[in-house]
Design a protein around this motif. Structure first.
Motif, PDB file in Angstrom:
ATOM      1  N   HIS A  58     -11.284  27.408 108.268  1.00 55.89           N
ATOM      2  CA  HIS A  58     -11.492  28.125 107.005  1.00 55.89           C
ATOM      3  C   HIS A  58     -10.533  27.612 105.930  1.00 55.89           C
ATOM      4  O   HIS A  58     -10.912  27.499 104.757  1.00 55.89           O
ATOM      5  N   PHE A  59      -9.307  27.304 106.327  1.00 55.43           N
ATOM      6  CA  PHE A  59      -8.354  26.730 105.364  1.00 55.43           C
ATOM      7  C   PHE A  59      -8.897  25.400 104.824  1.00 55.43           C
ATOM      8  O   PHE A  59      -8.800  25.132 103.623  1.00 55.43           O
ATOM      9  N   ALA A  60      -9.443  24.588 105.702  1.00 54.41           N
ATOM     10  CA  ALA A  60      -9.987  23.297 105.272  1.00 54.41           C
ATOM     11  C   ALA A  60     -11.164  23.497 104.316  1.00 54.41           C
ATOM     12  O   ALA A  60     -11.301  22.773 103.313  1.00 54.41           O
ATOM     13  N   GLU A  61     -11.997  24.492 104.603  1.00 54.32           N
ATOM     14  CA  GLU A  61     -13.134  24.785 103.725  1.00 54.32           C
ATOM     15  C   GLU A  61     -12.658  25.230 102.348  1.00 54.32           C
ATOM     16  O   GLU A  61     -13.188  24.805 101.313  1.00 54.32           O
ATOM     17  N   LEU A  62     -11.654  26.082 102.308  1.00 50.45           N
ATOM     18  CA  LEU A  62     -11.109  26.540 101.027  1.00 50.45           C
ATOM     19  C   LEU A  62     -10.450  25.381 100.271  1.00 50.45           C
ATOM     20  O   LEU A  62     -10.566  25.285  99.044  1.00 50.45           O
ATOM     21  N   ASP A  63      -9.770  24.520 101.005  1.00 49.63           N
ATOM     22  CA  ASP A  63      -9.130  23.371 100.370  1.00 49.63           C
ATOM     23  C   ASP A  63     -10.166  22.496  99.663  1.00 49.63           C
ATOM     24  O   ASP A  63      -9.953  22.054  98.533  1.00 49.63           O
ATOM     25  N   ARG A  64     -11.296  22.290 100.312  1.00 51.73           N
ATOM     26  CA  ARG A  64     -12.361  21.492  99.692  1.00 51.73           C
ATOM     27  C   ARG A  64     -12.896  22.176  98.440  1.00 51.73           C
ATOM     28  O   ARG A  64     -13.164  21.522  97.421  1.00 51.73           O
ATOM     29  N   ALA A  65     -13.029  23.491  98.487  1.00 51.95           N
ATOM     30  CA  ALA A  65     -13.555  24.235  97.342  1.00 51.95           C
ATOM     31  C   ALA A  65     -12.608  24.195  96.153  1.00 51.95           C
ATOM     32  O   ALA A  65     -13.042  24.342  95.003  1.00 51.95           O
TER      33      ALA A  65
END
Length: 227
Positions: free
Chosen positions: A144-151
């Protein structure tokens, strides 16, 4: 305006940040809580409003509300300036999806870490079983952290301008770090966003109150806020 809140209640503190960001005066009523008994016995004023018996509960005049998302949307409708939601229907919908992501998607694995602020039981086998579940949940949170980082790579905030989405998502990110979960290493955009929010007075005040409550109520968590 009154807010029934918990000293280490993620959703109550989410509402408090929104109230501070909107500059609204309110009376904070902290419901008694311990790490061993939780909120038992439950506050009768909270039970009278919320059939689930949970905080937060907001009382504004003759209106009483529960559920942090419902409360934030009410605050936006009743006290629209400064705005915490975008104007266009599509942008508001995207903002609400981030709220769901924080409140439900991230919270699902995060729950498996929440035993870490409780005192260790005499039955250490039960503690180790909970830790095994926590270790399984940590890679999910890291994802989830990686997904937020991309966003966040092309923007300062999740919905362009600062919004309720940032408040909602900040809380499980902060809670993950508070509970010794995955770090922000390797996620420069997410780390920058997290620092940007932490520097806002509303966030800084609430974070300091949570840390003070932890010092009084919670067991130390190994690796909490690790870099």
């Amino acid at each position: 305006m009154k807010l029934y809140s918990g000293p280490v209640s993620l959703f109550s503190r989410k509402v408090e940040i929104a109230l501070h960001e909107k500059g609204l005066a309110f009376e904070q009523i902290l419901v008694p809580f311990t790490q061993t008994a939780g909120y038992s016995p439950k506050n009768p004023d909270v039970l009278a409003v919320n059939p689930k018996g949970q905080v937060p509960v907001l009382v504004d005049g003759d209106l009483s509300l529960y559920d942090s998302t419902v409360i934030l949307e009410y605050l936006e409708d009743a006290y629209p300036d400064p705005a915490l939601y975008p104007k266009s229907p599509a942008a508001r919908a995207r903002c609400r999806l981030f709220d769901v992501f924080g409140d439900e998607v991230m919270l699902a694995p995060l729950r498996f870490l929440m035993h870490r602020t409780e005192p260790k039981p005499d039955d250490l086998e039960r503690w180790h079983a909970k830790e095994a579940k926590a270790r399984e949940a940590e890679p999910v949170l890291a994802g989830h952290f990686a997904e937020l980082d991309r966003a966040l790579r092309s923007r300062d905030y999740l919905c362009g301008a600062f919004s309720a989405a940032d408040i909602a998502v900040f809380m499980p990110v902060f809670w993950t770090r508070r509970l010794g979960g995955p770090s922000l290493r390797g996620h420069e955009a997410l780390a920058g966003w997290y620092a940007r929010l932490g520097a806002r007075p509303a966030f800084a005040q609430v974070v300091s109150e949570i840390l003070a409550a932890d010092a009084a109520l919670s067991a130390p968590v190994e690796g909490a806020f690790g870099d």
